[in-house]
Design an enzyme around this catalytic site. Sequence first.
Site, short mmCIF file in Angstrom:
data_model
loop_
_atom_site.label_atom_id
_atom_site.label_comp_id
_atom_site.label_asym_id
_atom_site.label_seq_id
_atom_site.Cartn_x
_atom_site.Cartn_y
_atom_site.Cartn_z
N ASP A 41 10.02 12.60 13.10
CA ASP A 41 8.65 12.27 13.51
C ASP A 41 8.23 11.07 12.68
OD1 ASP A 41 6.09 12.31 14.58
OD2 ASP A 41 5.37 13.69 13.04
N SER A 62 8.85 -24.75 -10.96
CA SER A 62 9.65 -23.59 -10.52
C SER A 62 8.86 -22.29 -10.73
CB SER A 62 10.99 -23.53 -11.25
OG SER A 62 10.86 -23.71 -12.64
N HIS A 122 1.20 4.05 12.42
CA HIS A 122 0.44 2.97 11.80
C HIS A 122 1.35 1.78 11.50
CE1 HIS A 122 -3.76 4.18 10.80
NE2 HIS A 122 -3.28 5.35 11.14
#
Length: 623
Positions: A98, A529, A102
């Site tokens: 199940d 960086s 959402h």
Amino acid sequence: MNVIQAEAALPTLRLLTCGSVDDGKSTLIGRLLYEQKLIFDDQLSALERDSKKFGTTGDDIDYALLVDGLEAEREQGITIDVAYRYFATARRSFIVADTPGHEQYTRNMATGASNADLAIVLVDARKGLLTQTHRHSIIVSLLGVRHVVLAVNKIDLVDYDERIFRDIVIAYRKFAEPLGFRSLFAIPISARFGDNISSVSPRTPWYQGGHLLQRLETTEVEEDRRSAPFRLPVQWINRPHLDFRGFAGTIPSGRVARGEPIVIAGSGKQSTVRSILVSDEEKDSAEAGDAVTLTLEDEVDIARGDVLAHPVSRPEVADQFTAHLIWMSADAMLPGRSYLMKIGARTVPAQVTELKHRIDVNNFDKLAAKSLALNEVGFCNVATTMPVAFDAYADNRDTGAFILIDRATNETAAAGMIAHGLRRATNVHRHGLSVTRDAHAAQKHQKPAILWFTGLSGAGKSTIANLVEAKLHARGVHTTLLDGDNVRHGLNKDLGFTAADRVENIRRVGEVARLMTDAGLIVLCSFISPFRAERRLVRDTASEGEFIEIFVDTPLETAIARDPKGLYRRALAGEIKNFTGVDQPYEAPEAPELILDSAAETPEALADRVIAELERRGRIVAL
């Protein structure tokens, strides 16, 4: 044979329920369990009490509460985690997943779909097809589920209207046409009242297709796995004593028999199956789903993660391939960033080299994109640091699936499904060089290194790097300096300052720096960086001990006050986007080799500290 043994002998169907929020997935599974009389009296009493407290069906029993076990799920009336349930009928046993509806929990839905043979896609008859219906259907297709039941639920709330059912089925079949489902069966149901669940409902006389359970019992999936080519990903080397060496794992597809030839996919070495052990019993053969230990006639080098196959039907072995990615991390996918890829029992560093397109979940359109956000699906080129054995996911879901893992957090960043290998490097071989990197370095009387200066704009990186190179040059040390601004005038002139472009900027510079260390040079790299992952990528490509990370640590306020190029002023005024420290984060190094405080010491003193560090590490000769 007892009941447990009888159920274990039944063929098993792994299925999942999916769809949008409140389409009735948990209610459907709860109803199935109830109608198969798999709820004990005490569970039923507890369910009746919980229905009064948490239920959404008035005085009726809320069957969804049988599956929604988390307190948060009951309070919100939604599914959050994947819930697995087992039940059996006289004809088949079932493992049901199940999955949540959402969008936030799409990764959980993908987890449930990864092992499923059949998907029940639920649609609320009142709402029709929604975005999550499309998204889940696409994910189900990408994850290799070829059998789908379209369950149009809550048909009772539209007065069992045939026209509404037919319109939804027509729209879904049109949407699903390019998804490649082998079977698509549509059925009108009411999970709450049991219409067409395990018996045909008299309230839908216009429907003649049989009930849901009947469809689940008759869908054939086992033969798909058995008929595929034999594969055995080695999970464990079994050495109980010196006279026994077996290779253990679970067969995902195909069959193998004693005396048959076998090949190690990665190395190409061949042997013959001497024996097959299944549950400590010797067998003449084994097939998909069996956990086995194989012994071979020859002493061949096999390690965990290798894949055994029949010589005439080998998997591909490559270090580049195309794949669909379902992105599961809140941090966006950036091409060029280094991740860990787990495929079978093997884990190797990998990176997405190119995002070819993003898939629109509403209509399956292919959209141009530079990165993937949470729950987005894309088609990418992926490269690994070493060749791996794989099949196309459409042919074998076990050997064609992988996950990407964030190297900093160990979070699962993506689920991947391989489409096909890229044979770009089959005619390209490394050329043996007469003059080695050690010879280059010895001639220069130094050891190569990468001095990586990182920090905010205005921290003083370039100033310190320039001074270090000047001092080294005066001592006869062979160097080169790569500066962030300078490389963007040539090598990286095609890149901007988005997160994706910054990643590619550092990846290219790292490759150049590595090539220069092969020439025996000390390479000074001055780059903001901002991301740890890219600095780690450069460190990983360098030889052991050659990468020296130097953090020029300056408070943002000091850098803004200096603002030698006027960039902060423009960024704060909104004239420059994606500026580090203003609207893009800087991830400070966690364990740099050297920290320089440019607000507390002069550039000259800091440059001397860098040179002292090189001397301490034996990279240059101390004076």
